[in-house]
Design an enzyme around this catalytic site. Structure first.
Site, PDB file in Angstrom:
ATOM      1  N   GLY A  37       4.024  -4.205   4.402  1.00 45.47           N
ATOM      2  CA  GLY A  37       4.251  -5.608   4.065  1.00 45.47           C
ATOM      3  C   GLY A  37       3.769  -6.579   5.129  1.00 45.47           C
ATOM      4  O   GLY A  37       3.070  -7.548   4.835  1.00 45.47           O
TER       5      GLY A  37
ATOM      6  N   LYS B 216       0.860  -1.189   0.000  1.00 44.24           N
ATOM      7  CA  LYS B 216       0.000   0.000   0.000  1.00 44.24           C
ATOM      8  C   LYS B 216       0.890   1.230   0.000  1.00 44.24           C
ATOM      9  O   LYS B 216       2.065   1.208   0.413  1.00 44.24           O
ATOM     10  CB  LYS B 216      -0.942   0.020   1.208  1.00 44.24           C
TER      11      LYS B 216
ATOM     12  N   GLY C 203      10.528  -2.451   6.864  1.00 46.57           N
ATOM     13  CA  GLY C 203      10.835  -1.080   7.263  1.00 46.57           C
ATOM     14  C   GLY C 203      10.724  -0.091   6.134  1.00 46.57           C
ATOM     15  O   GLY C 203      11.410   0.928   6.111  1.00 46.57           O
TER      16      GLY C 203
ATOM     17  N   ASP D 278      -2.763  -1.136  10.424  1.00 40.45           N
ATOM     18  CA  ASP D 278      -2.953  -1.141   8.973  1.00 40.45           C
ATOM     19  C   ASP D 278      -3.603  -2.415   8.445  1.00 40.45           C
ATOM     20  O   ASP D 278      -3.954  -2.494   7.269  1.00 40.45           O
ATOM     21  CB  ASP D 278      -1.605  -0.951   8.253  1.00 40.45           C
TER      22      ASP D 278
ATOM     23  N   PRO E 207      10.154  -4.756   0.891  1.00 45.71           N
ATOM     24  CA  PRO E 207      11.211  -4.567   1.891  1.00 45.71           C
ATOM     25  C   PRO E 207      10.621  -4.333   3.275  1.00 45.71           C
ATOM     26  O   PRO E 207       9.552  -3.739   3.427  1.00 45.71           O
ATOM     27  CB  PRO E 207      11.934  -3.310   1.389  1.00 45.71           C
TER      28      PRO E 207
END
Length: 287
Positions: free
Chosen positions: A104, A12, A99, A139, A97
């Site tokens: 993710g 996102k 951070g 999230d 990735p």
């Protein structure tokens, strides 16, 4: 029952991120606009009746299984189901990735919840799954609901939104950012005025920003350097608390031309913004 199911776990972007206050519990009140990308991880669920429980076939380096949101999501769903369930083995093809501010881990949790709801035939609704997801991270609900959205609260109060489905160049500078560190910084803007209505789309970019950006650029020079480079070609913005930054382009070819000229040592990708999550598109095909 489906024996093996592979589902997308998309990234996102926070097209903007405003911090409008601080709550009594220490969390921040946010206003943000979420949009998905047609790029992310893949999660494969394999039903294993001969082996009860949930196992992760592909552990993520540096993340113990008990801290992995995939395992946490699977266990939380099994606890809610409160019945005897067949075992499941889970593997992940990781592209996003850590951070990076792309969500993710939260996306992995949501894909696990929706995927197991499908293979275990639990028939839980999205609201119920999002409620479980919120216990795992702020999230997770937007990934569970699967529609671009204006988020309020800690990001969990969602109003469907329809921003333009443009193309994005996403760059990942060579640093990992600790979200807690950013939100605890003294210099962070925490008093952006609240919007009176949810934005239908991003519109005039000058009205919006990422309130974490100045603090992140100050603490992480790699982010500032990458952003300064990308700003040569148009507006560039941080997503979440970073470290990824993105630029918006009207076509894939326009984004790829800039991608080809990026400085060495910076990773990233080109992807299309989509208002319906690729996860939900895939699950609809399975119905």
């Amino acid at each position: 029952m489906t024996d093996t199911l592979t589902l997308p776990s998309p990234a996102k972007l926070n097209l903007f991120l405003h911090i409008v206050g601080r709550r009594a519990d220490g969390y921040h009140e946010l206003e943000t606009l979420f949009q998905f990308l047609n790029y992310g991880d893949d999660i494969t669920l394999r039903v294993t009746p001969e082996h009860p429980g949930v196992r992760l076939e592909s552990p993520i380096t540096g993340v113990p299984d008990e801290d992995n949101l995939i395992i946490k999501a699977a266990r939380a769903l099994a606890h809610k189901a409160a019945g005897e369930l067949p075992g499941v083995s889970i593997s992940i093809k990781k592209r996003l990735p850590m951070g990076g501010g792309l969500g993710g881990g939260s996306s992995n949790a949501a894909t696990t919840l929706l995927g197991l709801n499908h293979v275990w035939k639990l028939q839980m609704g999205l609201d119920e799954l999002a409620e479980i997801g919120l216990t795992l991270g702020a999230d997770v609900p937007v990934f569970v609901h699967g529609h671009a959205a204006f988020g309020e609260g800690v990001g969990e109060r969602l109003t469907p939104a329809f921003p333009p489905e443009d193309w994005f160049l996403v760059l990942k500078p060579t640093c990992n950012i600790n979200t807690g560190k950013i939100f605890s910084e003294q210099g962070l803007t925490r008093n952006t005025p609240k919007m009176t209505i949810a934005p239908a789309f991003e519109g005039d970019a000058s009205r919006y920003r990422n309130d974490c950006e100045d603090v992140v650029k100050k603490l992480y020079p790699e982010v500032k350097q990458s952003m300064d480079w990308l700003k040569q070609f148009g507006p560039a913005r941080l997503t979440g608390t970073g470290a990824c930054i993105f630029g918006r382009f009207p076509t894939e070819s326009a984004a790829r031309i800039i991608w080809e000229s990026k400085p060495s040592g910076i990773t990233g990708f080109v992807a299309k913004g989509v208002n319906i999550s690729p996860l939900h598109q895939k699950l609809t095909e399975l119905e």
